[in-house]
Design a protein around this motif. Structure first.
Motif: not given
Length: 656
Positions: A502, A510, A513, A559, A566
């Motif tokens: 990240l 994030n 992205y 995470r 993402r």
């Protein structure tokens, strides 16, 4: 006063490196001319100001003699003496102003030049192939932006101007010394030669000692970084005492090396300083003898002694600046070596475009043709030259009219590996004749021990590495993978890695992205799909929560959920999941299973799995061992074979 010379690094091709630096600095020609004149004025002011000591002392002696004769101060004319002193003050002040101008201009030039060099360096790093980063440590690359850039800044902003100024000062002072007294100048040269010889001997020992110290510093820094990074492992295995013991040993080596290095460094300047005092005394004695003999006057001796003191200082500085220049050129050479590295080769020419509606339009020859209207339909397509041979596999590939030379082929996610062999180095292959076919919408699972070639297959699919034509072929929607531009290929792929990364920024940044153009609604939808929305909204600032230190303020599972979100927001037709749920507990995994199924729906998916329960619903499971496919089939088919997969699934053997 500059620091003593440290372990000196020498450039392999100083001439070439200097020419490259001149190319960077060349755009500031006018400012460099101003610097040149400023240095001339600064050095000239120093020399001229010192020369005024001669008339000042002679005038003072004349006033003293006249006072002895008259016995009255009122009879003395101080105006010529005051004029000389005022002239000296003006000259020194003008020289100080020139020095300030020189420093400010060189600071601007060096800052702008280093800005351009850093930009070129970072831009080149982004263009290098992945294999370059596999063969160079992160610390080695980071040192380019820190140590090497710092030495370049010091050289451009300080060392070069000082070297130029020192050279002018030495030449000017030497000329003035010869004018004042050739004999005393000869005395200075002889004593200076002896001092330089001694300094050279000490300097060599100092350079070797500092080289040893730098090695010791590198070892210590590496060990500290390793221990801090692995602090959890150190503590869980009660390795603290051993870590401290090893640190003490390495630190002791640094202490010894540092003591020796700084001993030489610290004695060099006192020795040179004392030798300069001895030289000063010898010149003063010779000057006094010459004055007694009536060959010199007091003013000449005073000015010459000042020049003597000024003469040795620039020479000492020049020797130290020379070492600094060599270090900086060596650093610049390393930087330019990276900038000159061969960029990631991309011979692909097939582009990914928005497939558009086609409408009949009359052309100049009066014929009606189907042309692209650029009305976005939500479809993605490959823009392929009509002359390109396309290996259509399975069902026919729908196409859209584009122009006379190209056609648009719908992006479907049909991936074929045909007899693919590959090795990261030529003499050692890690894949041997791999054949697989992932039809659009199929889920392919790759199972095998560490080093069996699972990740290598995905590295080839993303073109992180390319295969030789003689080592098989990979096609994507019937198009050879090497014919597809890398950027366009990777736009069509989504990847969730086991080791998530990240970036510093908000959670929203994030997730975006994966698609920088994603709207707020798309970001939230992707987070919900990955089941990350719930924990995000419970954070103090929600989607505006700032992530630092690679997500150190989040759990490993959180995470991983963000990494999945993402990939979801990118909405790719092909997904690569490298043990994407490895860091998620069983309960969380069950919660996101439906979301993952929705994410994989209609997409071609490659799953690298160690947790075999996650691949039971794969269309095909491929079992790899040492680069070979030893088994393939569905979950039930492989269990029925009672082979390697059966042993892995039932616990007869374990993945290592």
């Amino acid at each position: 006063m500059p620091r003593p010379a440290r372990g000196m690094a020498k450039p392999k091709n100083a001439k070439k490196t200097i020419i490259r630096l001149i190319d960077y600095i060349g755009k500031y020609k006018l400012l460099l001319v101003l610097v040149f004149f400023a240095v001339l004025v600064s050095s000239g002011a120093q020399v001229a100001g010192d020369y005024f000591l001669k008339p000042a002392f002679n005038g003072l002696v004349a006033l003293a003699n006249k006072f002895k004769e008259s016995g009255s101060l009122s009879a003395l004319d101080f105006l010529p003496f005051v004029r000389i002193i005022c002239m000296m003050i003006v000259i020194y002040a003008f020289g100080a102003l020139a020095t300030w101008v020189n420093s400010r201009i060189m600071l601007h030039i060096s800052s702008q030049t280093l800005f351009k060099i850093r930009t070129d360096l970072f831009g080149e790093l982004e263009k290098l192939p992945l294999r370059y980063f596999d063969s160079h440590t992160h610390g080695e690359l980071m040192s380019l932006f820190t140590n090497d850039i710092d030495t370049l800044r010091d050289m451009m902003s300080q060392t070069i101007p000082q070297l130029f100024s020192s050279t002018i000062s030495v030449v000017s002072i030497f000329v003035m010394m010869i004018i004042l007294s050739p004999l005393l100048t000869l005395v200075v040269i002889v004593t200076m030669f002896l001092s330089v010889m001694l300094a050279g001997v000490i300097g060599k020992k100092s350079a070797m000692a500092f080289k040893d110290q730098q090695k010791a510093i590198g070892a210590l820094n590496g060990y500290v970084e390793e221990m801090i990074t692995g602090q959890k492992v150190v503590k869980v295995f009660n390795h603290e005492e051993k870590a401290v013991e090893n640190f003490g040993r390495i630190n002791d080596e640094l202490c010894r090396a540092g003591t020796r290095a700084n001993t030489f460094a610290n004695i060099l300047m006192p020795i040179m300083g004392n030798l300069s005092h001895v030289q000063y005394a010898i010149v003063a004695i010779f000057g006094a003898v010459r004055m007694i003999g009536g060959h010199l006057d007091m003013g000449t001796i005073a000015a010459f002694l000042q020049y003597t003191r000024s003469f040795s200082r620039p020479i000492t500085m020049m020797s130290q600046q020379f070492n600094g220049i060599l270090n900086a050129l060596a650093g610049a050479e390393r930087i330019f070596k990276v900038i000159d590295e061969e960029e990631e080769i991309d011979e692909g020419f097939v582009k990914l475009v928005n497939a558009s509606e086609t409408v009949p339009t009359a052309s100049s020859d009066g014929k009606s043709r189907l042309v692209q209207s650029f009305a976005y339909t939500g479809e993605w397509a490959w823009r392929v030259p009509k002359s390109l041979e396309v290996q259509e596999s399975g069902e026919s590939i729908p196409s859209f009219a584009d122009d006379d030379e190209h056609k648009l082929m719908k992006l479907r996610g049909d991936v074929v590996f045909s007899d693919v062999s590959f090795g990261y180095v030529p003499e050692k292959e890690v894949l041997h004749g791999i054949n697989l076919h992932a039809h659009p919408g199929e889920k392919i699972a790759l199972v095998g021990s560490t080093g069996s070639g699972k990740t290598t297959i995905t590295n080839l699919l993303t073109r992180f590495y390319d295969i030789d034509d003689a080592k098989g072929s990979i096609t994507y929607d019937g198009i050879k993978l090497k014919d597809i531009a890398k950027d366009d290929l990777r736009k069509s792929l989504g990847m969730v890695l086991q080791d998530t990364h990240l970036f510093t920024g908000t959670i929203r940044d994030n997730i975006k992205y994966g698609n920088l153009e994603a709207s707020e609604a798309q970001v939230i939808a992707a987070a919900k799909l990955a089941n990350a929305d719930s924990f995000i909204r419970h954070l103090e600032n929600g989607y505006d929560t700032v992530i630092t230190g690679d997500g150190g303020n989040l759990s490993q599972g959180q995470r991983q959920l963000l990494a999945i979100a993402r990939a979801a927001v990118a909405d790719p037709p092909v997904l690569i999941l490298d043990e994407a749920t490895s860091s998620i507990d069983t309960r969380t995994e069950a919660l996101i299973e439906k979301g993952m199924d929705r994410l994989m729906e209609g997409r071609t998916v490659f799953v690298i799995a160690h947790r075999l329960s996650t691949v039971r619903n794969a269309n095909e499971i491929i079992v790899l061992e040492k680069g070979d496919i030893i088994e393939r089939g569905s979950h039930d088919e492989l269990l029925a074979k009672k082979g390697r997969y059966y042993q892995l699934y039932t616990g007869g053997i374990e993945l290592d």
